[in-house]
Structures are given as C-alpha cells and as structure tokens.
Design a protein around this motif. Structure first.
Motif, PDB file in Angstrom:
ATOM      1  N   SER A 177      -6.133 -10.275 -64.439  1.00 29.25           N
ATOM      2  CA  SER A 177      -7.291 -11.058 -64.043  1.00 29.25           C
ATOM      3  C   SER A 177      -8.022 -11.592 -65.275  1.00 29.25           C
ATOM      4  O   SER A 177      -7.773 -11.169 -66.401  1.00 29.25           O
ATOM      5  CB  SER A 177      -8.243 -10.184 -63.225  1.00 29.25           C
ATOM      6  OG  SER A 177      -8.784  -9.196 -64.067  1.00 29.25           O
ATOM      7  N   TYR A 178      -8.937 -12.525 -65.011  1.00 23.99           N
ATOM      8  CA  TYR A 178      -9.742 -13.077 -66.099  1.00 23.99           C
ATOM      9  C   TYR A 178     -10.898 -12.119 -66.398  1.00 23.99           C
ATOM     10  O   TYR A 178     -11.185 -11.232 -65.623  1.00 23.99           O
ATOM     11  CB  TYR A 178     -10.286 -14.453 -65.698  1.00 23.99           C
ATOM     12  CG  TYR A 178      -9.289 -15.561 -65.930  1.00 23.99           C
ATOM     13  CD1 TYR A 178      -8.003 -15.451 -65.440  1.00 23.99           C
ATOM     14  CD2 TYR A 178      -9.637 -16.694 -66.650  1.00 23.99           C
ATOM     15  CE1 TYR A 178      -7.077 -16.452 -65.663  1.00 23.99           C
ATOM     16  CE2 TYR A 178      -8.725 -17.705 -66.868  1.00 23.99           C
ATOM     17  CZ  TYR A 178      -7.454 -17.585 -66.371  1.00 23.99           C
ATOM     18  OH  TYR A 178      -6.554 -18.585 -66.600  1.00 23.99           O
TER      19      TYR A 178
ATOM     20  N   VAL B 288      -3.213 -16.799 -70.885  1.00 22.14           N
ATOM     21  CA  VAL B 288      -3.163 -18.238 -70.608  1.00 22.14           C
ATOM     22  C   VAL B 288      -3.546 -19.024 -71.851  1.00 22.14           C
ATOM     23  O   VAL B 288      -2.894 -20.003 -72.218  1.00 22.14           O
ATOM     24  CB  VAL B 288      -4.100 -18.591 -69.427  1.00 22.14           C
ATOM     25  CG1 VAL B 288      -4.266 -20.098 -69.316  1.00 22.14           C
ATOM     26  CG2 VAL B 288      -3.542 -18.035 -68.135  1.00 22.14           C
ATOM     27  N   ARG B 289      -4.601 -18.562 -72.546  1.00 21.59           N
ATOM     28  CA  ARG B 289      -5.012 -19.247 -73.768  1.00 21.59           C
ATOM     29  C   ARG B 289      -3.889 -19.200 -74.803  1.00 21.59           C
ATOM     30  O   ARG B 289      -3.603 -20.162 -75.490  1.00 21.59           O
ATOM     31  CB  ARG B 289      -6.286 -18.611 -74.329  1.00 21.59           C
ATOM     32  CG  ARG B 289      -7.367 -19.654 -74.598  1.00 21.59           C
ATOM     33  CD  ARG B 289      -8.656 -19.010 -75.070  1.00 21.59           C
ATOM     34  NE  ARG B 289      -9.255 -18.152 -74.058  1.00 21.59           N
ATOM     35  CZ  ARG B 289      -9.832 -16.977 -74.324  1.00 21.59           C
ATOM     36  NH1 ARG B 289      -9.850 -16.505 -75.557  1.00 21.59           N
ATOM     37  NH2 ARG B 289     -10.375 -16.269 -73.352  1.00 21.59           N
TER      38      ARG B 289
ATOM     39  N   ASP C  72      -6.844 -14.263 -69.026  1.00 16.95           N
ATOM     40  CA  ASP C  72      -7.369 -15.387 -69.797  1.00 16.95           C
ATOM     41  C   ASP C  72      -6.778 -15.428 -71.201  1.00 16.95           C
ATOM     42  O   ASP C  72      -6.455 -16.491 -71.723  1.00 16.95           O
ATOM     43  CB  ASP C  72      -8.904 -15.364 -69.852  1.00 16.95           C
ATOM     44  CG  ASP C  72      -9.442 -13.976 -70.113  1.00 16.95           C
ATOM     45  OD1 ASP C  72      -8.665 -13.015 -69.981  1.00 16.95           O
ATOM     46  OD2 ASP C  72     -10.628 -13.851 -70.465  1.00 16.95           O
ATOM     47  N   GLU C  73      -6.619 -14.238 -71.805  1.00 15.94           N
ATOM     48  CA  GLU C  73      -6.035 -14.203 -73.160  1.00 15.94           C
ATOM     49  C   GLU C  73      -4.612 -14.757 -73.140  1.00 15.94           C
ATOM     50  O   GLU C  73      -4.216 -15.528 -74.023  1.00 15.94           O
ATOM     51  CB  GLU C  73      -5.991 -12.768 -73.695  1.00 15.94           C
ATOM     52  CG  GLU C  73      -7.313 -12.255 -74.242  1.00 15.94           C
ATOM     53  CD  GLU C  73      -8.187 -11.617 -73.168  1.00 15.94           C
ATOM     54  OE1 GLU C  73      -7.879 -11.804 -71.962  1.00 15.94           O
ATOM     55  OE2 GLU C  73      -9.169 -10.948 -73.519  1.00 15.94           O
TER      56      GLU C  73
END
Lengths: 248, 240
Positions: free
Chosen positions: B12-13, B23-24, B20-21
């Motif tokens: 999860s984000y 995906v970034r 998020d890490e």
C-alpha cells in the motif's frame, strides 16, 4: 599514497589475479551447468506437448525478462533465508556449501544461462534442415538416436557463433556476484580501492584483466568453430587443393 | 517480521506500505532507461558513422570504443564512469579556463554511464543495418542528383530502419535490465526501492519477486511494442 605506482601495482595484481581466478571458476561452473540444463529447456520448448513447452516458455521469459541482479538477490537473500530457517538443512552435510555465497551466485548464473542458451538452442534446433531428420528416420533410427546423432550435433554447430558471444556475456555477468560478497575480480577490485583510494589503478587494472579474458575466450571459440565446422570451410588455397588432387 | 501484515498492506501507499516507493522507483528506472537509450542512439550513430566513413583513425577509435565497452562488465563501467566522469568533466572545464562550480547530478551521471555502454552495442547494430542496404540504391539516388541529406532521408534511413529494429529492440530490453545495475551507485530506482523494502521487512522473496514482476511487465510491454514497430518498418516488404 607514498607508495610508487609500480610498487602499488606489484602488490595489487596478485590479488586481482586471485579474484580473476574466482571469476573464471564461476564462469566454468555456471557455464557447464547452465549449458547442460539448456538442452532439456530447448527440447521442452520445441515440444508440441503443452505440459512441456508452456513451463519452458515461462522459464525462458522469466530468465530473459528480468535483470540477473534481481535473480541473484532472490536466490541469495530469498532462498538463502528460507534454507537457513530449516533445521534439517542446517544440520545436513550440505550446509557448509549452502552457506557460501559462491554457490548461490553459481546457481543464479546457471539458471540464467540455461534460459538464454535454451532460447538460442531452440532457434538452432528449428534451423536443422528437416531432410536430415528424415534421412535419420529412413535409416531406421529411433527418435532418441536422431536427437543424439543428428539434431543436437547440428544444432550445437549452428549455435556456436552466438554461443561465443553468450559466453563473453556470462563472463561479464560473473561480476554481479560481487554484490553478494563473492570475492571474484570485481569484489577484490572494490576492496583494493577501499584500502588504497587509488581509483584508476584498481579499476583500469580490472578492466584490462576482463578484456584479456574476453579476448582469450573469443579466440578459443573461433578455433573451436573452425574445428567443428571443418567441412564447411573453404579449401585452404586453390593451389594446394589442385596439387593434392592428382595425387589421389 | 511482518507476518501479521497482509501482503496487500505491504504494497500500500504511505508509511506502512512500500507501494509508493516501488512505483516511484519503477518510474526512475524507466526514465533512466529511456534517457540512456537516447544517449546510446547518439553514440551509436557517431560510432557507426566513424566506422563506415573510411577514415583510418576514426575507424580505430570507434573500434576501440566498441571492443572495450563490450568486453568489460557493465558494472565496472558504470562504477568507473559514475565516479570518474564528473572529475573528468571538471578537469576539462578547468583546462578550458572555465571557473564555474560544476555539480553533476547522479541521475545524469548514471544516464551518461549507461548510455555510453549501450552506445557501443547500438554502433554495431547501425553499422550492420547501413551495410545491409544495397550500395547500388545509394548510387542510383546519387545518379538522380540527390544531395547527401536527401539520399540519407529517402533511401538509407527508411531501409536501414527495417534491419536495425530487431537489434535496437534487443538493446532497449538490455537497457531496461542494465538500468538495475545503476542501483550500485545508489540512485533510488526500482532495484534499490526493492532492496530497501526487502531489507526493512526481511521479506526478501516477496519484494524481490515483486521487483522481478515489475521488470517482466516492462519487458513484455516492450516486446509487444517492438513487434508493432517491426511490422511498421517492414511495411511494403514482400514476405517469403
């Protein structure tokens, strides 16, 4: 820093060559295991049985579609951690080997090679002229005999030029073992740099060793190719051929 | 150990998950790969031009470039260029009398290093593709009075592209995979994001598996794209 360049290099090179030996060992172990594994992978890939070709297809996709670094990490950290938690494994006679990073790196490089070489061998198998297989059948050879006597020898010859490039890639890939503490050339170079802070000397020396090793491999494959494909080489010189002809 | 946490939570984000890490990181990987690929094409065009121009010195220089880059591990080259490149540029600048403070962004250094490597492979692809175009066609264009650029644009480029696309596609796939090596010079791309997530949770299998899956998605999507491009470049060519 007070050490002269010559003295420094004289101290550095024996260490680097020791690292290079480890790289070569890694290359040989994973090259041999990987290329042996490549044969069943390729055979499964050209099979018409979905239970064989689908797993082989996925295996090749996985090996060629993900970075080798990820594969090494999955095996070294992932598999290593799981094996380490199993008491049966810890107490077995294999544990001293299973604890060493070398074998994880060798395993990762082997399965990776099996994927890449399997893909190449598949192409080569498909390139074997069908008439030769038919000829084998006409001689009453069994499927296994045709495979052993006709298809595989021909496919290996066809794939040899690609194979030489693939082995250079494998040599370069052994450098990734440095990331999981295997003391091969790249690792030794990094350690030597950390001790001396002489960046150029360390890394250019290592680069030279890699270039020399690549050169030796390329020449070796060139000669192997000439030996194995003798029948397809042009005659050495027309005068020699003409001189030899009347003698018969 | 995060055994009570579900796998979805881990992805999860926010502060609890690593989604998020990752995906970034994946975006940085794609950015690095795209930029390095573009740099590689520039190097490749220069290299192929140098090899085919007929000049002896230019040929030797280009040949040295491709031979060295293709026989030294990418990892070593990336480390070397990443750490040595900025100093070399600063040295060059001071030699030219430029007194400015030059800071080189790690992203730029990584792209330059990777682009330099891929350029050697691109050189060979372009060289082969240019040589595959029958010489007589360029001669015919010349006989029609076409200038150099017109000949290149109308005859050479459309035809060499057809021969170059399979090789260029392979180089693109290699670039995305080699972009993982940039993690050793601590750029926070996909591989490093995965490393942090795996190290933080001790769930190595899971996170490295996710990272592998991300690369696989990039690869498969690229393969589909390359196949489309190949079909487009081969339009008008009769198949056997």
């Amino acid at each position: 820093m007070s050490q002269s360049l010559i003295d420094f290099l004289l101290g550095l090179w024996p260490k680097l060559l020791q690292g290079a030996w480890m790289s070569i060992l890694l290359l040989i172990v994973s090259g041999v295991i990987g290329n042996i594994l490549a044969v069943p992978v390729a055979l499964a890939r050209v099979s018409r049985n979905p239970l064989l070709w689908i797993p082989s297809y996925l295996f090749i996709l996985l090996m060629r579609g993900t970075p080798l670094l990820v594969q090494i990490y999955i095996l070294y950290y992932g598999l290593g951690a799981i094996l380490g938690q199993m008491p049966a494994v810890r107490s077995s006679f294999l544990w001293p080997y299973l604890r060493e990073a070398f074998w994880y790196a060798a395993l990762a490089l082997s399965v990776n090679t099996a994927g890449y070489s399997g893909f190449i061998l598949r192409g080569a198998i498909l390139a074997v002229p069908h008439g030769e297989v038919e000829a084998g059948r006409a001689f009453g050879m069994s499927k296994w005999q045709i495979l052993r006597r006709v298809i595989l020898p021909r496919a290996i010859r066809i794939s040899l030029p690609t194979f030489s490039g693939e082995t250079i890639l494998l040599l370069k890939a052994t450098s990734l073992a440095s990331t999981v503490t295997v003391t091969e050339l790249m690792r030794v170079t990094g350690e030597a740099y950390a001790e001396s802070f002489r960046f150029d000397e360390c890394y250019i020396s290592a680069a030279i060793i890699y270039i020399v090793l690549s050169f030796i491999l390329t020449r070796g494959f060139y000669f192997a190719e000439r030996q194995l494909n003798k029948d397809r080489l042009p005659p050495k010189s027309s005068t020699a051929a003409a001189a030899a002809a009347p003698a018969k | 150990m995060a055994t009570d946490q579900s796998y979805l939570d881990l992805l999860s984000y926010g502060d609890k998950g690593w989604g998020d890490e990752l995906v970034r990181g994946a975006l940085v990987t794609v950015e690095v790969a795209v930029c390095a690929y573009a740099v590689g094409i520039v190097f490749g065009l220069i290299g192929a031009g140098a090899k085919l121009s007929g000049g002896r010195a230019r040929y030797v220089a280009a040949d040295l470039y491709t031979t060295i880059v293709r026989s030294v591990p990418e990892l070593l080259l990336i480390i070397y260029i990443f750490y040595r490149g900025p100093a070399a540029i600063r040295g060059l600048a001071s030699l030219l009398g430029i007194q400015a403070q030059i800071d080189i962004d790690p992203f730029v250094a990584a792209v330059a290093a990777l682009g330099f490597i891929e350029g050697a492979y691109t050189t060979e692809v372009f060289r082969g593709a240019i040589q595959a175009v029958p010489k007589g066609q360029m001669e015919a264009a010349r006989a029609f009075g076409m200038g150099w650029w017109l000949r290149t644009k109308r005859v050479l480029l459309p035809q060499m592209l057809r021969f170059a696309i399979p090789g260029l596609g392979n180089i693109w796939l290699n670039t995305t995979k080699d972009a993982a090596l940039v993690s050793v010079v601590s750029l926070s791309e996909l591989m490093n994001a995965g490393k942090q997530a795996a190290g933080g949770t001790k769930m190595y299998f899971f996170f490295y598996g996710i990272v592998a899956l991300c690369y696989l998605v990039i690869t498969v999507a690229s393969q589909v794209g390359v196949a489309q491009l190949d079909r487009w470049a081969n339009r008008g060519v009769r198949r056997a």
